[in-house]
Design a protein around this motif. Structure first.
Motif, PDB file in Angstrom:
ATOM      1  N   VAL A  61      -5.923  89.071  11.267  1.00  0.00           N
ATOM      2  CA  VAL A  61      -4.594  89.575  11.618  1.00  0.00           C
ATOM      3  C   VAL A  61      -4.367  90.878  10.863  1.00  0.00           C
ATOM      4  O   VAL A  61      -4.514  90.929   9.639  1.00  0.00           O
ATOM      5  CB  VAL A  61      -3.484  88.567  11.263  1.00  0.00           C
ATOM      6  N   PHE A  62      -4.011  91.928  11.602  1.00  0.00           N
ATOM      7  CA  PHE A  62      -3.695  93.216  11.000  1.00  0.00           C
ATOM      8  C   PHE A  62      -2.206  93.464  11.174  1.00  0.00           C
ATOM      9  O   PHE A  62      -1.681  93.390  12.290  1.00  0.00           O
ATOM     10  CB  PHE A  62      -4.488  94.340  11.670  1.00  0.00           C
ATOM     11  N   ILE A  63      -1.518  93.723  10.069  1.00  0.00           N
ATOM     12  CA  ILE A  63      -0.071  93.938  10.084  1.00  0.00           C
ATOM     13  C   ILE A  63       0.170  95.424   9.882  1.00  0.00           C
ATOM     14  O   ILE A  63      -0.125  95.981   8.835  1.00  0.00           O
ATOM     15  CB  ILE A  63       0.621  93.102   8.996  1.00  0.00           C
ATOM     16  N   SER A  64       0.688  96.068  10.925  1.00  0.00           N
ATOM     17  CA  SER A  64       0.760  97.522  10.969  1.00  0.00           C
ATOM     18  C   SER A  64       2.186  98.020  11.110  1.00  0.00           C
ATOM     19  O   SER A  64       3.013  97.414  11.794  1.00  0.00           O
ATOM     20  CB  SER A  64      -0.075  98.049  12.146  1.00  0.00           C
ATOM     21  N   GLU A  65       2.457  99.154  10.482  1.00  0.00           N
ATOM     22  CA  GLU A  65       3.675  99.896  10.775  1.00  0.00           C
ATOM     23  C   GLU A  65       3.545 100.553  12.147  1.00  0.00           C
ATOM     24  O   GLU A  65       2.462 100.592  12.733  1.00  0.00           O
ATOM     25  CB  GLU A  65       3.891 100.977   9.712  1.00  0.00           C
ATOM     26  N   ALA A  66       4.653 101.098  12.632  1.00  0.00           N
ATOM     27  CA  ALA A  66       4.629 101.788  13.936  1.00  0.00           C
ATOM     28  C   ALA A  66       5.603 102.958  13.924  1.00  0.00           C
ATOM     29  O   ALA A  66       6.260 103.234  14.923  1.00  0.00           O
ATOM     30  CB  ALA A  66       4.974 100.813  15.050  1.00  0.00           C
ATOM     31  N   THR A  67       5.682 103.661  12.790  1.00  0.00           N
ATOM     32  CA  THR A  67       6.624 104.769  12.664  1.00  0.00           C
ATOM     33  C   THR A  67       6.468 105.758  13.814  1.00  0.00           C
ATOM     34  O   THR A  67       7.449 106.196  14.419  1.00  0.00           O
ATOM     35  CB  THR A  67       6.427 105.491  11.316  1.00  0.00           C
ATOM     36  N   PHE A  68       5.221 106.108  14.136  1.00  0.00           N
ATOM     37  CA  PHE A  68       4.958 107.033  15.237  1.00  0.00           C
ATOM     38  C   PHE A  68       4.178 106.323  16.346  1.00  0.00           C
ATOM     39  O   PHE A  68       3.191 106.842  16.865  1.00  0.00           O
ATOM     40  CB  PHE A  68       4.216 108.267  14.718  1.00  0.00           C
ATOM     41  N   GLY A  69       4.660 105.130  16.694  1.00  0.00           N
ATOM     42  CA  GLY A  69       3.963 104.289  17.644  1.00  0.00           C
ATOM     43  C   GLY A  69       4.259 104.581  19.098  1.00  0.00           C
ATOM     44  O   GLY A  69       4.529 103.651  19.877  1.00  0.00           O
ATOM     45  N   LEU A  70       4.229 105.842  19.500  1.00  0.00           N
ATOM     46  CA  LEU A  70       4.347 106.230  20.898  1.00  0.00           C
ATOM     47  C   LEU A  70       3.315 107.314  21.191  1.00  0.00           C
ATOM     48  O   LEU A  70       3.034 108.165  20.330  1.00  0.00           O
ATOM     49  CB  LEU A  70       5.754 106.768  21.204  1.00  0.00           C
ATOM     50  N   PRO A  71       2.746 107.342  22.406  1.00  0.00           N
ATOM     51  CA  PRO A  71       1.697 108.327  22.715  1.00  0.00           C
ATOM     52  C   PRO A  71       2.131 109.773  22.533  1.00  0.00           C
ATOM     53  O   PRO A  71       1.296 110.650  22.318  1.00  0.00           O
ATOM     54  CB  PRO A  71       1.365 108.021  24.180  1.00  0.00           C
ATOM     55  N   VAL A  72       3.427 110.061  22.606  1.00  0.00           N
ATOM     56  CA  VAL A  72       3.896 111.434  22.458  1.00  0.00           C
ATOM     57  C   VAL A  72       3.636 111.968  21.051  1.00  0.00           C
ATOM     58  O   VAL A  72       3.562 113.183  20.845  1.00  0.00           O
ATOM     59  CB  VAL A  72       5.398 111.531  22.796  1.00  0.00           C
ATOM     60  N   PHE A  73       3.469 111.073  20.072  1.00  0.00           N
ATOM     61  CA  PHE A  73       3.282 111.506  18.696  1.00  0.00           C
ATOM     62  C   PHE A  73       1.795 111.723  18.406  1.00  0.00           C
ATOM     63  O   PHE A  73       1.065 110.818  17.984  1.00  0.00           O
ATOM     64  CB  PHE A  73       3.862 110.485  17.721  1.00  0.00           C
TER      65      PHE A  73
END
Length: 356
Positions: free
Chosen positions: A135-147
């Protein structure tokens, strides 16, 4: 093998490990905390015991005072510690000085709490180390393809170019006090800027800490006690809020810059009145997030905070089981929303212990 939810589970205080009886980056004081890095939305004061890298412990002591916890347990990268049979190992996250991922292993199950991380080179901290896990627990601050952030050297090159174009104007760079400011200074040095760099007083102590850890920032001078109209053709680095208040008005026709991944959003730059937006982020952008998942190859992906919808959709398309934890209390440090948590805000967990 136990279920992931039995090893780490979201609670109001943050991620809690029942068999190990500790929290990872809790948002309030607890008995035992594993802290991934020194930003104030992850590193709070008032814990009974804190396990972290030596650099993160030093940063916490600098920001909160030597009594920020009753007991410190420094752990080097790659070194294993354990509590109640749960193994905890810290590996580099590439975010800021001393930042780490917490690798938690118990009864054959490995879960990685990545904290905040980035994948590109940073001359001020150890690079991110991918760790295969269940299990990998990740942030998603810039979790959109536009970034998709441009190369750092290009952005710093734009700053150097502006200094050449406007030799009579002061260039004021807004950068968060921990990590971003020191990184911008080092990137300027690598771009060939050898002149003294002036800094706001809020950065001085952390700059000294970085230098004591072997990060060469070159000649640094305080941006205080200067005459009106000073620093024409020079660079000053300050917290983002400072470049928008009276502190900035004393300098020569200042060019305001802001180093942040959010400067990719033109509306944000315009809203802040930033003349020279510099897209320099201490978080992984979309391609780096996907690169990380493909290297780590987890059976499950947990998303802690940020723009989770894009990553949940990516996981669905790619056949990866995923869930959003929706933890509260974690903000992007570029917005300067984090703060010290005092001991009067309560503690959760079992009875108090003075050892991890």
């Amino acid at each position: 093998m136990i279920r992931p939810e039995d090893l780490l589970r979201p609670t109001p205080a943050g991620l809690y490990c029942p068999p190990g009886d500790f929290y990872v980056d809790p948002n309030r004081p607890v008995d035992r905390a594993v802290v991934t890095h020194g930003h104030s939305d992850h590193a709070r004061s008032g814990h009974g015991a804190v396990l972290a890298t030596a650099q993160t412990l030093a940063i916490m002591a600098e920001r909160y005072g030597e009594d920020f916890t009753r007991l410190r347990q420094p752990v080097a990268y790659g070194e294993a510690a354990s509590h109640n049979g749960v193994e905890i190992r810290l590996v580099p996250a590439g975010h800021v000085l001393g930042s780490a991922q917490a690798v938690v292993t118990y009864q054959g199950l490995t879960m990685v709490v990545s904290g905040d991380y980035k994948r590109r080179r940073d001359p001020t901290c150890a690079p991110f180390e991918p760790v295969p896990c269940h299990v990998f627990i990740s942030e998603a601050t810039f979790g959109l393809p536009v970034f998709t952030h441009p190369p750092d050297a290009e952005e710093v090159g734009r700053l150097v170019q502006s200094l050449g174009q406007f030799p009579d104007r002061a260039h004021l760079v807004g950068a968060y006090a921990l990590g971003k400011a020191q990184r911008v200074i080092r990137l300027l040095r690598e771009a060939g800027w050898e002149r003294p760099i002036y800094v706001h007083g809020a950065l001085e102590r952390l700059n000294r800490l970085y230098q004591s850890e072997g990060v060469d920032l070159g000649p640094i001078l305080p941006a205080t006690g200067l005459k009106a109209g000073a620093l024409g053709g020079e660079v000053a680095v300050a917290p983002p809020s400072a470049i928008q208040d009276r502190w900035a008005r004393r300098f020569a026709d200042p060019v305001t810059a802001f180093a942040s991944g959010w400067m990719l959003v033109k509306a944000r730059a315009k809203q802040r009145g930033v003349e020279l937006p510099l897209v320099i982020s201490d978080h992984a952008d979309w391609p780096e997030l996907i690169q990380t998942f493909e290297e780590v190859r987890p059976e499950e992906l947990w998303i802690t905070h940020g723009r989770e919808e894009g990553l949940l959709r990516w996981a669905e398309i790619n056949g990866v089981k995923a869930r959003a934890l929706r933890l509260v209390g974690y903000e992007d440090e570029d917005e300067e929303t984090g703060g010290k948590v005092g001991p009067d805000q309560g503690s959760q967990g079992s009875e108090s212990h003075d050892r991890f």
